[in-house]
Design a protein around this motif. Structure first.
Motif, mmCIF file in Angstrom:
data_model
loop_
_atom_site.group_PDB
_atom_site.id
_atom_site.type_symbol
_atom_site.label_atom_id
_atom_site.label_comp_id
_atom_site.label_asym_id
_atom_site.label_seq_id
_atom_site.Cartn_x
_atom_site.Cartn_y
_atom_site.Cartn_z
ATOM 1 N N GLY A 1 3.278 -4.062 7.852
ATOM 2 C CA GLY A 1 2.537 -3.733 6.636
ATOM 3 C C GLY A 1 1.070 -3.454 6.881
ATOM 4 O O GLY A 1 0.297 -3.293 5.941
ATOM 5 N N LYS A 2 0.670 -3.387 8.153
ATOM 6 C CA LYS A 2 -0.734 -3.081 8.456
ATOM 7 C C LYS A 2 -0.955 -1.582 8.407
ATOM 8 O O LYS A 2 -0.059 -0.808 8.773
ATOM 9 N N TYR A 3 -2.158 -1.186 8.004
ATOM 10 C CA TYR A 3 -2.488 0.231 7.968
ATOM 11 C C TYR A 3 -2.292 0.839 9.342
ATOM 12 O O TYR A 3 -2.718 0.273 10.357
ATOM 13 N N SER A 4 -1.654 1.992 9.390
ATOM 14 C CA SER A 4 -1.430 2.628 10.679
ATOM 15 C C SER A 4 -1.376 4.137 10.525
ATOM 16 O O SER A 4 -0.770 4.656 9.585
ATOM 17 N N ARG B 1 0.829 -1.206 0.000
ATOM 18 C CA ARG B 1 0.000 0.000 0.000
ATOM 19 C C ARG B 1 0.859 1.249 0.000
ATOM 20 O O ARG B 1 2.006 1.246 0.415
ATOM 21 N N HIS C 1 1.783 2.680 7.154
ATOM 22 C CA HIS C 1 1.794 1.294 7.604
ATOM 23 C C HIS C 1 2.851 1.091 8.679
ATOM 24 O O HIS C 1 3.816 1.840 8.781
ATOM 25 N N ASN C 2 2.639 0.037 9.443
ATOM 26 C CA ASN C 2 3.623 -0.297 10.469
ATOM 27 C C ASN C 2 4.602 -1.327 9.908
ATOM 28 O O ASN C 2 4.556 -1.676 8.727
#
Lengths: 344, 624
Positions: free
Chosen positions: B482-485, B474, B478-479
């Motif tokens: 790779g998660k949205y953050s 993305r 992201h953290n």
């Protein structure tokens, strides 16, 4: 506690889920995400070979809400088709499942959408079509009706684009339309799209409960329930033998998919042959002018080669080729050098 | 018609002046689209085969037919391969630019042009030359000589083949070996005898006519030289070299959109790939797509790079502008791609057919937010080839876009080169976890975790058969997993890691080339195609008593050796082919402690830099 149901590859329904949706409660997109998970579970799809592709917008966020074991690429606004093209060319064994919206496809991404159809890249292309920009708070998109009023954006003076018509003119080989409120049809069309070799467009009217769900909007739940023409009912036949397909001519039409399977199309409201481009054009054009939502399989052409076929690549996907097959030999460099105009 | 009619002896009679051998320039003025490039390349190649150091510069218009075009050939016994602005010998074949071309001949120089038709009342060419009694003039009965060709050429090709008349005249007047002319034509026409015979036939007719009718009175001469070039020397253009390099770098996917002056990179890629990258059963180990625009071109290679393919595009300034958003995505989602920028003149559409180094700063920082890209800076054909394959290694090692900043001069003009060295290292595919790797670490990985503390994280490719392989690529925050953050800490840590990655790259990219001399008081820092001119400048400066060291940058972010080098002088001159002195600005930003030592020698006028201008500028700054 009863045993949890598993599918043919030993996975549970939950193995096809991912993050919880952060879209508005009641959003049509959530129901589409649910149908994607349902189909993937029922069909025992291998998530490792699916890539979830999207652009920017509410719809494009939704790949974060299903199939957590699939790689995903949430790219830039309106350019998902190009990113998907590159990924599939690099590895043609990947199954691309793309989610876009009406703004992402019909406005900023309209050029890439048309060129994608022209190339017939093997992929499933879902448009979650609600006629408005949700994430930027309710502006009209190119599929919004002329004269439409919304609380936030006011009055829309421009005519809408019909994405299915545009796809048809653009040379698309699979065009379907559905309504997010019709879970069964969405599932059936998803299954069908996945077995198509080429770009399979499913334009799904998916109401935005926050910005565009007034009863007089053609993208509302009410309109979807009251102004729908279901063109055909699709049946899947588990056989490769044409003779075994039973149908009444004129009412049920058989179509063979690229993988050899047969489907049956039962005509419902219109005298429409989805393998006939003129018929598809007529049906779409009439519906566009009467603001009816025609749903079902609108057009299919199983003969058109895909860009993957045309490029004549190795059967083994390009990304799997080792250095020994990618770097020509020293002798070949010498050959290239010998073709230059040399000093001696 | 007497011989005396055919040339005028200039006022400052120079019959007895010494010959000027292999040390002057030709300028050939023709109309675009008349096939003169065949004639020009023939002269260039013949001179090259005679062992004379040469360079050829095509100063052509953005046009398919009709506008004026000039080809410059420099012969330099001293081996200077940079562009010279002044041309002592002018072949003026284009009436539209004739007055300007006549005026450009320096006193004592030579003018060659088509003879007026004796049967016509319009004596249009001669009247323009009457004021130039200070130059040597030779006139050629072009139409008459074309008419002698047997069999007569088809009407459609008469204008093309007429250019062979000046080849024959130049060969006679300046002593160019006719055997080499024939060899050059043989190469150009790929051995097609009918075409060779027809073209060489006219060259010979012109040569013989000159022999019988012209008295050689000017001092300019060519003479074969021995041992100038090694046994491996050849002529090539940078776009072909880049394409060949990419083919040997294992290019798997290319998407491109036509734009001058980069189109031939893709076209050569297509040609070389068709030759060297098919399996025995005819299948391609690559794919090349012409996209609908530059946004789609870079979008496609981002998708392919993410999927694990060695992916590239080639473009020029306006294309780079369009690619800005995707460049930022590739930087932030950490996708390896290679972008060749064959720089032309900007701003805006600028001059599509003229060279510059105007994209350096834009390409280095392309896209919004805190974005920075690796740039490689080829200076010659061998480096175009080498970066052709090496750019993929850097892109995959650092999981980021790599821009290769060539220019129109390097890309589209023929240059002398040594034959290329086969890649010396195996492909560096970077940190990629396979299903087996994931099994070993029990699926415990995060896409953006800095495991090795070098800023470069591990990636997986789509299609990896492991339930923990997938990640969500993305352009959003992201953290490390790779998660949205939207967490400020995650954001800052990510930017710090990306910065760390660029600092790792800074020292791992090719170090600068340094050349030092005894007693140097200053230095020239430059990059790319300027080197041809700067080598000559160093000699010019030395002749004026200014000893200068030399550093050529190979890449951005700039190696720390560049800063160390600059630090050791009172001041240095950063020489570049753009208006603002963009590289000087980048160096000042990266190394503010040495900013006061940097003096800009920057120019942007559409021509390759010439040594005389650089030298004059530096001498004036030196107070000389």
């Amino acid at each position: 506690m009863g045993r949890t149901k598993t599918n043919a590859i030993g996975l549970e329904r939950g193995d096809y889920s991912y993050n919880d949706s952060t879209l508005c409660p009641g959003c049509g997109h959530n129901s589409i995400s649910n149908q994607i998970m349902a189909v993937a579970f029922e069909e025992s799809l291998d998530q490792h070979h699916i890539i979830k592709m999207s652009g920017i917008g509410c719809s494009s966020k939704s790949p974060a809400y299903f199939l957590g074991r699939s790689h995903a690429f949430n790219s830039v606004h309106g350019r998902m088709p190009s990113v998907t093209t590159g990924a599939v060319m690099a590895n043609h064994t990947l199954h691309a499942l793309a989610v876009s919206g009406d703004g992402d496809t019909g406005n900023i991404g309209f050029g890439q959408f048309k060129h994608l159809m022209r190339r017939n890249l093997p992929m499933v292309y879902i448009v979650e079509n609600n006629g408005v920009y949700g994430l930027t708070k309710g502006q009209f998109s190119a599929t919004a009706d002329k004269g439409q009023k919304t609380k936030y954006a006011g009055h829309n003076p421009f005519s809408p684009i019909d994405l299915c018509l545009e796809a048809l003119i653009g040379g698309a080989t699979f065009i379907a339309r559905s309504f997010s409120g019709d879970a069964k049809q969405v599932r059936t069309l998803l299954k069908l799209a996945m077995s198509h070799r080429g770009t399979a467009l499913i334009d799904i009217i998916s109401p935005c409960v926050t910005f565009n769900d007034r009863d007089d909007s053609t993208k509302s739940y009410h309109w979807g329930k009251t102004h729908r023409d279901i063109l055909n009912e699709i049946g899947f036949v588990q056989t490769f033998d044409e003779i075994a397909v039973e149908y009444d001519e004129g009412e049920v039409q058989p179509v063979q998919m690229h993988d050899g399977t047969w489907i049956t199309l039962k005509k419902l409201t219109a005298d429409h042959d989805p393998t006939n481009k003129e018929s598809a054009f007529r049906v779409l054009n009439e519906a566009h002018s009467t603001q009816q939502i025609v749903t079902g399989l609108i057009y299919i052409n199983t003969d058109q080669p895909t860009v993957v076929d045309i490029e004549n690549m190795t059967d083994e996907p390009l990304v799997h080729l080792p250095e020994s097959r990618l770097r020509p030999s020293q002798a070949m460099l010498e050959d290239a050098m010998s073709s230059l105009f040399a000093a001696n | 018609m007497t011989v005396i009619d055919l040339y005028r002896v200039p006022a400052n009679h120079v019959h007895d002046q010494g010959k000027i051998i292999n040390n002057f320039s030709f300028k050939i003025a023709t109309r675009n689209g008349t096939g003169s490039q065949t004639s020009n390349n023939t002269i260039l190649r013949a001179l090259f085969r005679m062992g004379i150091p040469i360079n050829g510069k095509n100063l052509f218009p953005s046009n398919i037919y009709g506008l004026p075009t000039w080809y410059h050939i420099r012969v330099s016994k001293d081996g200077y391969m940079g562009h010279r602005n002044e041309s002592e010998v002018v072949v003026a074949y284009n009436f539209d630019s004739f007055a300007k071309d006549v005026a450009s001949v320096p006193a004592g120089g030579v003018l060659i042009y088509p003879m007026d038709d004796p049967d016509s009342n319009k004596k249009k060419w001669d009247v323009i030359t009457t004021s130039r009694e200070d130059i040597y003039i030779y006139r050629l009965p072009v139409d008459q000589l074309v008419g002698r060709l047997d069999p007569a050429p088809a009407q459609a090709v008469k204008e093309y083949i007429a250019n062979m008349v000046y080849v024959g005249a130049v060969a006679y007047l300046f002593n160019i070996d006719m055997m080499q002319i024939e060899a050059a034509l043989g190469y150009h026409f790929e051995g097609k005898q009918k075409l060779i015979d027809q073209n060489y036939g006219l060259v010979k007719i012109a040569y013989e006519w000159c022999e019988q009718n012209l008295e050689k009175v000017d001092p300019y001469m060519c003479q074969a030289m021995e041992h100038t070039y090694g046994p491996n020397a050849a002529l090539m253009d940078g776009n072909a070299a880049a394409a060949l390099g990419a083919v040997f770098g294992g290019m798997q996917f290319t998407a491109w959109y036509p734009i001058t002056p980069s189109s031939s990179v893709a076209e050569e890629l297509q040609a070389f790939s068709a030759k060297y990258r098919h399996t025995e059963d005819g299948k391609a180990t690559y794919a090349i797509l012409q996209a609908e625009d530059e946004l789609a071109a870079i979008g496609m290679i981002v998708g392919a790079g993410w999927a694990g393919a060695r992916s590239m595009t080639a473009t020029s300034g306006p294309g780079i502008s369009l690619m800005a958003e995707f460049a930022g995505l590739a930087y932030f989602a950490e996708v390896p791609i290679v972008v060749w920028d064959i720089q032309r003149m900007g701003p805006s559409t600028g001059l599509p057919t003229r060279t510059s180094q105007g994209d350096v700063m834009f390409a280095h920082y392309l896209s919004h937010g805190d974005t920075r890209h690796i740039c490689l800076l080829p200076a010659n054909m061998e480096e175009c080839f080498k970066f052709g394959w090496q750019a993929f290694d850097y892109a995959e090692q650092f999981q980021t876009p790599v821009f290769v900043l060539s220019d129109l001069d390097l890309g589209m003009n023929l240059h002398v080169t040594n034959k290329f060295e086969y890649p010396t290292t195996h492909m560096q595919r970077g940190k990629v976890l396979t299903a087996a790797d994931l099994e070993d670490i029990k699926g415990n990985w995060g896409r953006f975790r800095d495991v090795d503390n070098d800023g470069v994280a591990y990636r997986t490719l789509p299609g990896t058969d492991h339930p923990r392989a997938a990640y969500f690529a993305r352009g959003t925050g992201h953290n490390a997993n790779g998660k949205y953050s939207e967490d400020p800490v995650d954001w800052e840590e990510n930017l710090q890691r990306l910065h760390r990655k660029m600092e790792t790259a800074r020292q791992q990219l090719p170090a600068p080339i340094i050349q030092q001399v005894e007693g140097a008081t200053t230095a020239i820092v430059t990059y790319g195609s300027n080197e041809y001119a700067v080598f000559e400048t160093l000699d010019m400066l030395a002749a004026q008593g200014v000893q200068a060291d030399y550093l050529r940058m190979m890449a951005l972010p700039a190696h720390l050796d560049v800063a160390e080098f600059i630090k050791s002088y009172d001041h240095v001159y950063v020489v570049e082919n753009n208006f603002d002195g963009q590289m000087a600005n980048i160096l000042c930003m990266d190394f503010p402690e040495i900013a006061a030592k940097i003096r800009k020698v920057a120019r942007c006028n559409g021509l390759p830099l010439d040594a005389q201008w650089i030298s004059n500028t530096i001498l004036s700054m030196e107070g000389k």
